[in-house]
Motif scaffolding. Structure first.
Motif, PDB file in Angstrom:
ATOM      1  N   SER A   7       0.855  -1.175   0.000  1.00  0.00           N
ATOM      2  CA  SER A   7       0.000   0.000   0.000  1.00  0.00           C
ATOM      3  C   SER A   7       0.889   1.221   0.000  1.00  0.00           C
ATOM      4  O   SER A   7       1.766   1.350   0.853  1.00  0.00           O
ATOM      5  CB  SER A   7      -0.882  -0.027   1.259  1.00  0.00           C
ATOM      6  OG  SER A   7      -1.841   0.997   1.196  1.00  0.00           O
ATOM      7  N   GLY A   9      -0.576   4.535  -0.324  1.00  0.00           N
ATOM      8  CA  GLY A   9      -1.318   5.601   0.347  1.00  0.00           C
ATOM      9  C   GLY A   9      -2.179   5.158   1.520  1.00  0.00           C
ATOM     10  O   GLY A   9      -2.705   5.996   2.240  1.00  0.00           O
ATOM     11  N   THR A  12      -5.166   0.211   0.392  1.00  0.00           N
ATOM     12  CA  THR A  12      -5.056  -1.252   0.307  1.00  0.00           C
ATOM     13  C   THR A  12      -4.876  -1.844   1.712  1.00  0.00           C
ATOM     14  O   THR A  12      -5.431  -2.894   2.031  1.00  0.00           O
ATOM     15  CB  THR A  12      -3.885  -1.644  -0.615  1.00  0.00           C
ATOM     16  OG1 THR A  12      -3.994  -0.888  -1.820  1.00  0.00           O
ATOM     17  CG2 THR A  12      -3.915  -3.121  -0.956  1.00  0.00           C
ATOM     18  N   TRP A 110     -10.071   2.368 -12.707  1.00  0.00           N
ATOM     19  CA  TRP A 110      -9.481   1.750 -13.888  1.00  0.00           C
ATOM     20  C   TRP A 110      -8.623   0.555 -13.458  1.00  0.00           C
ATOM     21  O   TRP A 110      -7.427   0.679 -13.225  1.00  0.00           O
ATOM     22  CB  TRP A 110      -8.651   2.770 -14.677  1.00  0.00           C
ATOM     23  CG  TRP A 110      -9.490   3.808 -15.318  1.00  0.00           C
ATOM     24  CD1 TRP A 110     -10.057   3.754 -16.559  1.00  0.00           C
ATOM     25  CD2 TRP A 110      -9.908   5.051 -14.745  1.00  0.00           C
ATOM     26  NE1 TRP A 110     -10.800   4.892 -16.785  1.00  0.00           N
ATOM     27  CE2 TRP A 110     -10.723   5.697 -15.686  1.00  0.00           C
ATOM     28  CE3 TRP A 110      -9.676   5.673 -13.507  1.00  0.00           C
ATOM     29  CZ2 TRP A 110     -11.302   6.949 -15.441  1.00  0.00           C
ATOM     30  CZ3 TRP A 110     -10.249   6.912 -13.255  1.00  0.00           C
ATOM     31  CH2 TRP A 110     -11.046   7.535 -14.224  1.00  0.00           C
TER      32      TRP A 110
HETATM   33  C1  LIG Z   1       1.564   5.523  -9.605  1.00  0.00           C
HETATM   34  C2  LIG Z   1       0.062   5.414  -9.536  1.00  0.00           C
HETATM   35  C3  LIG Z   1      -0.634   4.884 -10.613  1.00  0.00           C
HETATM   36  C4  LIG Z   1      -2.017   4.712 -10.547  1.00  0.00           C
HETATM   37  N1  LIG Z   1      -2.657   4.125 -11.609  1.00  0.00           N
HETATM   38  C5  LIG Z   1      -3.989   3.892 -11.528  1.00  0.00           C
HETATM   39  C6  LIG Z   1      -4.673   3.196 -12.577  1.00  0.00           C
HETATM   40  O1  LIG Z   1      -4.085   2.764 -13.575  1.00  0.00           O
HETATM   41  N2  LIG Z   1      -6.025   2.998 -12.457  1.00  0.00           N
HETATM   42  C7  LIG Z   1      -6.730   3.459 -11.349  1.00  0.00           C
HETATM   43  O2  LIG Z   1      -7.927   3.272 -11.301  1.00  0.00           O
HETATM   44  N3  LIG Z   1      -6.096   4.086 -10.320  1.00  0.00           N
HETATM   45  C8  LIG Z   1      -4.748   4.293 -10.373  1.00  0.00           C
HETATM   46  N4  LIG Z   1      -4.108   4.912  -9.314  1.00  0.00           N
HETATM   47  C9  LIG Z   1      -4.877   5.185  -8.064  1.00  0.00           C
HETATM   48  C10 LIG Z   1      -4.674   4.064  -7.025  1.00  0.00           C
HETATM   49  O3  LIG Z   1      -4.836   2.774  -7.606  1.00  0.00           O
HETATM   50  C11 LIG Z   1      -5.688   4.144  -5.890  1.00  0.00           C
HETATM   51  O4  LIG Z   1      -5.660   5.421  -5.311  1.00  0.00           O
HETATM   52  C12 LIG Z   1      -5.406   3.072  -4.818  1.00  0.00           C
HETATM   53  O5  LIG Z   1      -6.536   2.860  -4.017  1.00  0.00           O
HETATM   54  C13 LIG Z   1      -4.217   3.453  -3.935  1.00  0.00           C
HETATM   55  O6  LIG Z   1      -3.995   2.424  -2.995  1.00  0.00           O
HETATM   56  P1  LIG Z   1      -3.012   2.652  -1.761  1.00  0.00           P
HETATM   57  O7  LIG Z   1      -3.582   3.802  -0.947  1.00  0.00           O
HETATM   58  O8  LIG Z   1      -3.059   1.364  -0.999  1.00  0.00           O
HETATM   59  O9  LIG Z   1      -1.645   2.955  -2.289  1.00  0.00           O
HETATM   60  C14 LIG Z   1      -2.726   5.111  -9.377  1.00  0.00           C
HETATM   61  C15 LIG Z   1      -2.020   5.670  -8.311  1.00  0.00           C
HETATM   62  C16 LIG Z   1      -0.648   5.832  -8.378  1.00  0.00           C
HETATM   63  C17 LIG Z   1       0.101   6.427  -7.203  1.00  0.00           C
END
Ligand SMILES: Cc1cc2nc3c(=O)[nH]c(=O)nc-3n(C[C@H](O)[C@H](O)[C@H](O)COP(=O)(O)O)c2cc1C
Length: 157
Positions: A7, A9, A12, A110
């Motif tokens: 995770s 941010g 997850t 996405w």
């Molecule tokens: C480098 C990066 C690429 C991402 N690419 C996508 C993507 O392709 N499709 C999407 O729906 N969200 C995308 N996001 C948003 C993250 O998937 C979403 O905010 C997720 O819940 C973050 O999980 P985390 O807080 O556990 O890191 C992206 C975020 C980052 C930082």
């Protein structure tokens, strides 16, 4: 049962904790050895370069041994339509032979080919249908009832 998650941010991690609360089991969060720096947009751009090049960042050591678990719940954020680079490192460096994997992926709407890519990376495991969990920034959009339904379908090997 083992939960492996990455995770950046916190989204997850939040879901992994919910799954653990409902089913028990051991949580194992993987972290990259050199944390990302800069703004969110910097990380989005760096992430794109890393995904495109198939980069596998070095991970901090984890104490848990995957050998002791037959069922693994794998959580990752979606980065550029696939799993995050840290998850790439984990999948490439671990032996999932004979294990059952339940993947889930948090994203902003996405999902891309995340689950197909996980199945492709673990050809000797049984990869079950994944759970697509949508967030709007840090606000959960997917109804919790949907997540709880998926959790009910998890059966220990
Ligand atoms: C480098 C990066 C690429 C991402 N690419 C996508 C993507 O392709 N499709 C999407 O729906 N969200 C995308 N996001 C948003 C993250 O998937 C979403 O905010 C997720 O819940 C973050 O999980 P985390 O807080 O556990 O890191 C992206 C975020 C980052 C930082």
């Amino acid at each position: 049962m083992r939960y492996c998650l990455y995770s950046y941010g916190g989204n997850t991690r939040q879901i992994a904790k919910l799954v653990q609360q409902e089913t028990g089991g051991d949580l194992c969060e993987i972290e990259i050895a050199t944390p990302y720096t800069g703004s969110y947009n910097d990380v989005v751009e760096q992430g794109q370069r890393e995904v495109n090049s198939g980069f596998t960042p070095k991970l901090k050591p984890v104490s848990a041994d995957l050998k002791n678990y037959d069922t693994v719940i794998l959580g990752t954020p979606v980065w550029w339509y696939t799993y995050a680079p840290a998850m790439r490192t984990l999948l490439q460096s671990s032996d999932f032979s004979g294990k059952v994997i339940y993947p889930f992926a948090t994203n902003g709407g996405w999902l891309g080919h995340t689950f197909a890519d996980i199945a492709e990376a673990c050809p000797t495991a049984t990869v079950k249908a994944g759970l697509n969990i949508r967030f709007n920034e840090d606000r959960l959009v997917t109804p919790e009832a949907e997540i709880l339904r998926w959790i009910k379908g998890i059966s220990e090997k």
